[in-house]
Scaffold this active site. Structure first.
Site, PDB file in Angstrom:
ATOM      1  N   TYR A 143       0.852  -1.194   0.000  1.00  0.00           N
ATOM      2  CA  TYR A 143       0.000   0.000   0.000  1.00  0.00           C
ATOM      3  C   TYR A 143       0.884   1.239   0.000  1.00  0.00           C
ATOM      4  O   TYR A 143       1.879   1.325   0.730  1.00  0.00           O
ATOM      5  CB  TYR A 143      -0.912   0.025   1.236  1.00  0.00           C
ATOM      6  CG  TYR A 143      -1.731   1.300   1.347  1.00  0.00           C
ATOM      7  CD1 TYR A 143      -2.983   1.390   0.752  1.00  0.00           C
ATOM      8  CD2 TYR A 143      -1.234   2.418   2.013  1.00  0.00           C
ATOM      9  CE1 TYR A 143      -3.729   2.565   0.824  1.00  0.00           C
ATOM     10  CE2 TYR A 143      -1.963   3.594   2.084  1.00  0.00           C
ATOM     11  CZ  TYR A 143      -3.204   3.660   1.497  1.00  0.00           C
ATOM     12  OH  TYR A 143      -3.927   4.819   1.551  1.00  0.00           O
ATOM     13  N   GLU A 231      -3.283   7.713  -4.109  1.00  0.00           N
ATOM     14  CA  GLU A 231      -3.334   6.427  -3.409  1.00  0.00           C
ATOM     15  C   GLU A 231      -3.174   5.289  -4.401  1.00  0.00           C
ATOM     16  O   GLU A 231      -3.891   5.228  -5.404  1.00  0.00           O
ATOM     17  CB  GLU A 231      -4.668   6.275  -2.665  1.00  0.00           C
ATOM     18  CG  GLU A 231      -4.753   4.976  -1.853  1.00  0.00           C
ATOM     19  CD  GLU A 231      -6.090   4.837  -1.142  1.00  0.00           C
ATOM     20  OE1 GLU A 231      -6.091   4.568   0.068  1.00  0.00           O
ATOM     21  OE2 GLU A 231      -7.134   4.995  -1.812  1.00  0.00           O
TER      22      GLU A 231
END
Length: 421
Positions: A143, A231
């Protein structure tokens, strides 16, 4: 300013009502657009192409993916949770990995259909494009994100060596694995900063130096395009030992539209609430809610107070609408058009405290709006402040059937009562 308004409004929603569709201070772009943008900055992304028709899908499969045995077909809407979403047609999932000869069929079942996810609400969103991507052999998922952090007063990189699921779930299950690296907005990202991020990601096989360069390129994209959020979930390692942005979400600051014309040309108004699009065109702050009383107020604080008092009297606001301190008569007319376009609105409450905003301008706008729009719902008006007597006179001489109120409490009570008639 619009961003500040939206932040303030969000704090009062627990009292005032539920989101109907969230207005964004931040431009949101589709996944395929984000991938194209990242590619321009040297970030590794999967080979992919967007298509808006079956003819384009067929052409892309033949020309872009002639040797692929499997493809990923992704529905393109401005909402998360696509993979677990359901089409109103019954098809499960907005992201499918299929054999090459099945890609056209599954794309046809997505295009033009409404996809419902946990973020769209029950109304869902229409899929106007699909994104065809090569299927990568992923050996590790991580992530990565860059946000603007209030505490450090600058960009903050968040990384976790586990990815592929929401950051909220990751924070709950693996809080010790999440690392945060604040970036000095004046100095920019250093090799040391990027190295800390790579250490937090802990890639298994990707070259460390190349990974550091990828992190720096992502920060460069964030800074140069006025991102408010970048993101990547997952940031993946492939079997060829490369870091690849397998999925991406990018938001951009609306205040930078004047210098980010290429980025803002990507805006897809068909994915936004049409009332909010109309409001933005005339520089009004509008957010749709689920109630029955339409509100037109000047000032964010007064607007929130109005919404709260409506709720206190047993009603529910249909919107947040701030016409600002220097709205023109034209803007007031457009505000009424937006309010009356909502079928759920059964009454309208106009609450104006004239400081910079003049009551006579609001009154003239109300009268002209009534001439252009067939007002079929009761309108409660509370005016106070600059030129209030002129404003009241304009309303009185107009011959309109209006409910006037002496103060905000009285206005809210009358608006709620009007719903019963």
């Amino acid at each position: 300013m619009r961003g500040l308004v939206n932040k303030l409004v969000s704090r009062s929603l627990s009292i005032s009502g539920k989101w109907q569709q969230q207005q964004l201070r931040r431009l949101n772009i589709h996944e395929y657009q984000g991938a194209e943008l990242m590619g321009k900055y040297g970030v590794n992304v999967p080979k992919g192409v967007a298509a808006s028709s079956l003819e384009e899908v067929k052409k892309a499969i033949q020309q872009v993916f002639p040797n692929e045995s499997e493809l990923v077909v992704k529905s393109q809407i401005l909402a998360g949770g696509r993979g677990l979403g359901t089409f109103k047609s019954g098809l499960k999932g907005g992201v499918h990995i299929v054999k090459r000869d099945q890609a056209e069929d599954i794309a046809g079942k997505m295009l033009g259909q409404v996809l419902v996810t946990k973020q769209t609400g029950p109304q869902g969103k229409v899929v106007s494009k699909v994104y065809l991507c090569e299927k990568l052999s992923l050996v590790n998922e991580m992530y990565f994100s860059i946000i603007l952090d209030r505490k450090s007063a600058g960009p903050l990189i968040i990384a976790c060596k586990k990815g592929g699921t929401s950051i909220e779930d990751l924070a709950e299950k693996f809080p010790d694995m999440i690392i945060k690296v604040p970036i000095d907005v004046f100095a920019g990202i250093t090799d040391e900063d990027a190295a800390k991020v790579v250490d937090g990601l802990a890639p298994k096989a990707a070259d460390r130096k190349d990974s550091i360069e990828q992190v720096k390129k992502l920060y460069e994209l964030f800074r140069k395009t006025d991102c408010t959020m970048l993101e990547i979930n997952p940031l993946a390692e492939t079997s060829t030992n490369q870091l690849v942005a397998a999925d991406a979400k990018l938001n951009f600051d609306d205040n930078a539209a004047f210098r980010q014309k290429e980025v803002f040309a990507m805006r897809d108004p068909t994915q936004e609430d049409p009332r909010e699009v109309a409001a933005a065109k005339v520089d009004l702050n509008y957010i749709g809610l689920d109630g029955e009383i339409g509100c037109m107020v000047n000032g964010a604080g007064l607007a929130m107070a109005t919404m709260d008092i409506i709720k206190l009297h047993g009603g529910t606001p249909a919107n947040f609408l701030d016409v600002g301190g220097n709205a023109s008569e034209h803007q007031v007319v457009e505000a009424f058009k937006i309010l009356t376009s909502d079928d759920k609105v059964k009454a309208i409450l106009v609450n104006i405290f004239g400081g910079i905003m003049k009551c006579d301008v609001i009154a003239s706008g109300i009268v002209n709006a009534a001439k252009e729009v067939s007002l079929k719902v009761p309108v409660v008006v509370r005016l106070e402040g600059t030129n209030v007597e002129q404003g009241k006179r304009i309303l009185k001489e107009s011959g309109m059937k209006l409910l006037t109120a002496d103060d905000l409490d009285d206005a809210a009570a009358k608006a709620v009562k009007a719903l019963a008639h």
